[in-house]
Write a protein that holds these residues in place. Sequence first.
Motif, PDB file in Angstrom:
ATOM      1  N   SER A   1       0.739  -1.229   0.133  1.00 15.02           N
ATOM      2  CA  SER A   1      -0.044   0.056   0.116  1.00 15.02           C
ATOM      3  C   SER A   1       0.799   1.208   0.003  1.00 15.02           C
ATOM      4  O   SER A   1       2.157   1.164   0.179  1.00 15.02           O
ATOM      5  CB  SER A   1      -1.078   0.023   1.133  1.00 15.02           C
ATOM      6  OG  SER A   1      -0.184   0.093   2.416  1.00 15.02           O
ATOM      7  N   PHE A   2       0.172   2.265  -0.190  1.00 18.02           N
ATOM      8  CA  PHE A   2       1.031   3.638  -0.198  1.00 18.02           C
ATOM      9  C   PHE A   2       1.828   3.948   1.189  1.00 18.02           C
ATOM     10  O   PHE A   2       2.908   4.360   1.161  1.00 18.02           O
ATOM     11  CB  PHE A   2      -0.087   4.886  -0.275  1.00 18.02           C
ATOM     12  CG  PHE A   2       0.590   6.171  -0.458  1.00 18.02           C
ATOM     13  CD1 PHE A   2       1.422   6.822  -1.634  1.00 18.02           C
ATOM     14  CD2 PHE A   2       0.509   7.030   0.860  1.00 18.02           C
ATOM     15  CE1 PHE A   2       1.955   8.143  -1.488  1.00 18.02           C
ATOM     16  CE2 PHE A   2       1.119   8.193   0.911  1.00 18.02           C
ATOM     17  CZ  PHE A   2       1.907   8.649  -0.477  1.00 18.02           C
TER      18      PHE A   2
ATOM     19  N   GLU B   1       1.142   8.592  12.579  1.00 18.78           N
ATOM     20  CA  GLU B   1      -0.430   8.160  12.849  1.00 18.78           C
ATOM     21  C   GLU B   1      -1.349   7.911  11.709  1.00 18.78           C
ATOM     22  O   GLU B   1      -1.765   6.778  11.683  1.00 18.78           O
ATOM     23  CB  GLU B   1      -1.107   9.439  13.603  1.00 18.78           C
ATOM     24  CG  GLU B   1      -2.458   9.177  13.947  1.00 18.78           C
ATOM     25  CD  GLU B   1      -3.149  10.027  14.999  1.00 18.78           C
ATOM     26  OE1 GLU B   1      -4.143  10.448  14.548  1.00 18.78           O
ATOM     27  OE2 GLU B   1      -2.453  10.641  15.853  1.00 18.78           O
ATOM     28  N   THR B   2      -0.996   8.523  10.607  1.00 17.97           N
ATOM     29  CA  THR B   2      -1.558   8.084   9.307  1.00 17.97           C
ATOM     30  C   THR B   2      -1.158   6.817   8.924  1.00 17.97           C
ATOM     31  O   THR B   2      -2.094   6.098   8.379  1.00 17.97           O
ATOM     32  CB  THR B   2      -1.112   8.976   8.113  1.00 17.97           C
ATOM     33  OG1 THR B   2      -1.877  10.389   8.637  1.00 17.97           O
ATOM     34  CG2 THR B   2      -1.933   8.985   6.929  1.00 17.97           C
ATOM     35  N   ILE B   3       0.002   6.455   9.047  1.00 21.24           N
ATOM     36  CA  ILE B   3       0.791   4.946   8.581  1.00 21.24           C
ATOM     37  C   ILE B   3      -0.115   3.859   9.353  1.00 21.24           C
ATOM     38  O   ILE B   3      -0.603   2.974   8.908  1.00 21.24           O
ATOM     39  CB  ILE B   3       2.140   4.928   8.909  1.00 21.24           C
ATOM     40  CG1 ILE B   3       2.894   6.041   7.612  1.00 21.24           C
ATOM     41  CG2 ILE B   3       2.570   3.659   8.698  1.00 21.24           C
ATOM     42  CD1 ILE B   3       4.247   6.000   7.893  1.00 21.24           C
ATOM     43  N   LEU B   4      -0.350   4.447  10.812  1.00 21.30           N
ATOM     44  CA  LEU B   4      -0.853   3.139  11.535  1.00 21.30           C
ATOM     45  C   LEU B   4      -2.410   3.197  11.259  1.00 21.30           C
ATOM     46  O   LEU B   4      -2.725   1.993  11.073  1.00 21.30           O
ATOM     47  CB  LEU B   4      -0.645   3.535  13.028  1.00 21.30           C
ATOM     48  CG  LEU B   4       0.830   3.715  13.573  1.00 21.30           C
ATOM     49  CD1 LEU B   4       0.872   3.963  15.064  1.00 21.30           C
ATOM     50  CD2 LEU B   4       1.341   2.261  13.307  1.00 21.30           C
ATOM     51  N   ARG B   5      -3.066   4.259  10.979  1.00 21.97           N
ATOM     52  CA  ARG B   5      -4.234   3.944  10.576  1.00 21.97           C
ATOM     53  C   ARG B   5      -4.367   3.506   9.475  1.00 21.97           C
ATOM     54  O   ARG B   5      -5.523   2.610   9.211  1.00 21.97           O
ATOM     55  CB  ARG B   5      -4.860   5.576  10.754  1.00 21.97           C
ATOM     56  CG  ARG B   5      -5.101   6.320  12.005  1.00 21.97           C
ATOM     57  CD  ARG B   5      -5.757   7.506  11.717  1.00 21.97           C
ATOM     58  NE  ARG B   5      -6.277   8.498  12.897  1.00 21.97           N
ATOM     59  CZ  ARG B   5      -7.397   8.351  13.546  1.00 21.97           C
ATOM     60  NH1 ARG B   5      -8.219   7.341  13.003  1.00 21.97           N
ATOM     61  NH2 ARG B   5      -7.492   8.873  14.778  1.00 21.97           N
ATOM     62  N   ASP B   6      -3.790   3.622   8.544  1.00 24.01           N
ATOM     63  CA  ASP B   6      -3.808   2.921   7.088  1.00 24.01           C
ATOM     64  C   ASP B   6      -3.691   1.477   7.278  1.00 24.01           C
ATOM     65  O   ASP B   6      -4.507   0.724   6.693  1.00 24.01           O
ATOM     66  CB  ASP B   6      -3.258   3.564   6.164  1.00 24.01           C
ATOM     67  CG  ASP B   6      -3.311   5.038   5.567  1.00 24.01           C
ATOM     68  OD1 ASP B   6      -4.656   5.616   5.982  1.00 24.01           O
ATOM     69  OD2 ASP B   6      -2.472   5.947   5.207  1.00 24.01           O
ATOM     70  N   LEU B   7      -2.478   1.305   7.815  1.00 21.71           N
ATOM     71  CA  LEU B   7      -2.321  -0.148   7.757  1.00 21.71           C
ATOM     72  C   LEU B   7      -3.208  -1.086   8.654  1.00 21.71           C
ATOM     73  O   LEU B   7      -3.721  -1.986   8.577  1.00 21.71           O
ATOM     74  CB  LEU B   7      -0.737  -0.416   8.419  1.00 21.71           C
ATOM     75  CG  LEU B   7       0.273   0.154   7.720  1.00 21.71           C
ATOM     76  CD1 LEU B   7       1.624   0.000   8.428  1.00 21.71           C
ATOM     77  CD2 LEU B   7       0.303  -0.281   6.199  1.00 21.71           C
ATOM     78  N   PHE B   8      -3.784  -0.511   9.714  1.00 21.22           N
ATOM     79  CA  PHE B   8      -5.110  -0.770  10.567  1.00 21.22           C
ATOM     80  C   PHE B   8      -6.074  -1.402   9.665  1.00 21.22           C
ATOM     81  O   PHE B   8      -6.636  -2.329   9.762  1.00 21.22           O
ATOM     82  CB  PHE B   8      -5.212   0.006  11.705  1.00 21.22           C
ATOM     83  CG  PHE B   8      -6.214  -0.459  12.519  1.00 21.22           C
ATOM     84  CD1 PHE B   8      -6.014  -0.916  13.676  1.00 21.22           C
ATOM     85  CD2 PHE B   8      -7.718  -0.449  12.373  1.00 21.22           C
ATOM     86  CE1 PHE B   8      -6.955  -1.593  14.787  1.00 21.22           C
ATOM     87  CE2 PHE B   8      -8.593  -1.094  13.162  1.00 21.22           C
ATOM     88  CZ  PHE B   8      -8.186  -1.535  14.351  1.00 21.22           C
ATOM     89  N   ARG B   9      -6.390  -0.333   8.820  1.00 23.59           N
ATOM     90  CA  ARG B   9      -7.605  -0.326   7.991  1.00 23.59           C
ATOM     91  C   ARG B   9      -7.539  -1.559   6.897  1.00 23.59           C
ATOM     92  O   ARG B   9      -8.560  -2.321   6.758  1.00 23.59           O
ATOM     93  CB  ARG B   9      -7.937   0.800   7.517  1.00 23.59           C
ATOM     94  CG  ARG B   9      -9.108   0.844   6.347  1.00 23.59           C
ATOM     95  CD  ARG B   9      -9.268   2.226   5.603  1.00 23.59           C
ATOM     96  NE  ARG B   9      -8.157   2.550   5.154  1.00 23.59           N
ATOM     97  CZ  ARG B   9      -7.651   2.233   4.020  1.00 23.59           C
ATOM     98  NH1 ARG B   9      -8.247   1.205   3.290  1.00 23.59           N
ATOM     99  NH2 ARG B   9      -6.660   2.730   3.277  1.00 23.59           N
TER     100      ARG B   9
END
Length: 235
Positions: free
Chosen positions: A19-20, A73-81
């Motif tokens: 992913s990005f 924080e964006t990285i963690l949110r994206d990978l979580f999703r």
Amino acid sequence: MNYFYDPKEKDRVMEARESFSGRLLTDPQFDEAMANTGIIEREIKKSGAFKEKLSDYAYAFARTEKIDLAKGETILRDLFRIRTGKSMNQMREELAEREQKLTEPQRKLAYDYALGVGDMIEKGDKINFNRAFAHQGAALADELGITDAGAKRLMKEEFKAAENAELYDWGKELEEQFYRPQIEAEKEAREQKNGRGERSRRFQRSASGREDGDDVREAPARRQGASRSRVGPRP
């Protein structure tokens, strides 16, 4: 890539890697970020909240990896999703909604799990109330698809309705009856073992001292005899 994921998540983990947010990370960074998403997921399922845990881990991740906090924080949110198939907030809302829609038979299950707390304390090996309560709460939460906190709350409510007593007070009484004696017995056994070990060490030191003393006392006699031998008999 050494992230220990659930085998059922293999495809999603690979998707997250490409992913990005994932493809620019090194393997160690990706492993750490994915592990953090697992910790945050567990917190949501435990308490129904995630913002504080997300903030803490995003800060630590950003600081150690030298990246911007907002980006971390964006990285963690994206990978979580990608890994779980839903956002952190969606997971939180689903758990809360499921708890609100519990049927009466589902709620009644909580009483059986509450009684299981007592069984664990009575029959387990040095299990106190807090440990038993947390275990039963997590098991009930898993069966009903709600948070651990919600399951614990339900257990207390159903126990009080059935027994007209507080689950905490009952559990603490059992703890004193079954858990405390086990701990005291273990403590006494440890003290006795340490006492025997100390007596053994004192005996060894004493025996060693006696042997050294014998050598010291015998030494002058040997030296005196050796001296007469060199001088020879007197005329």
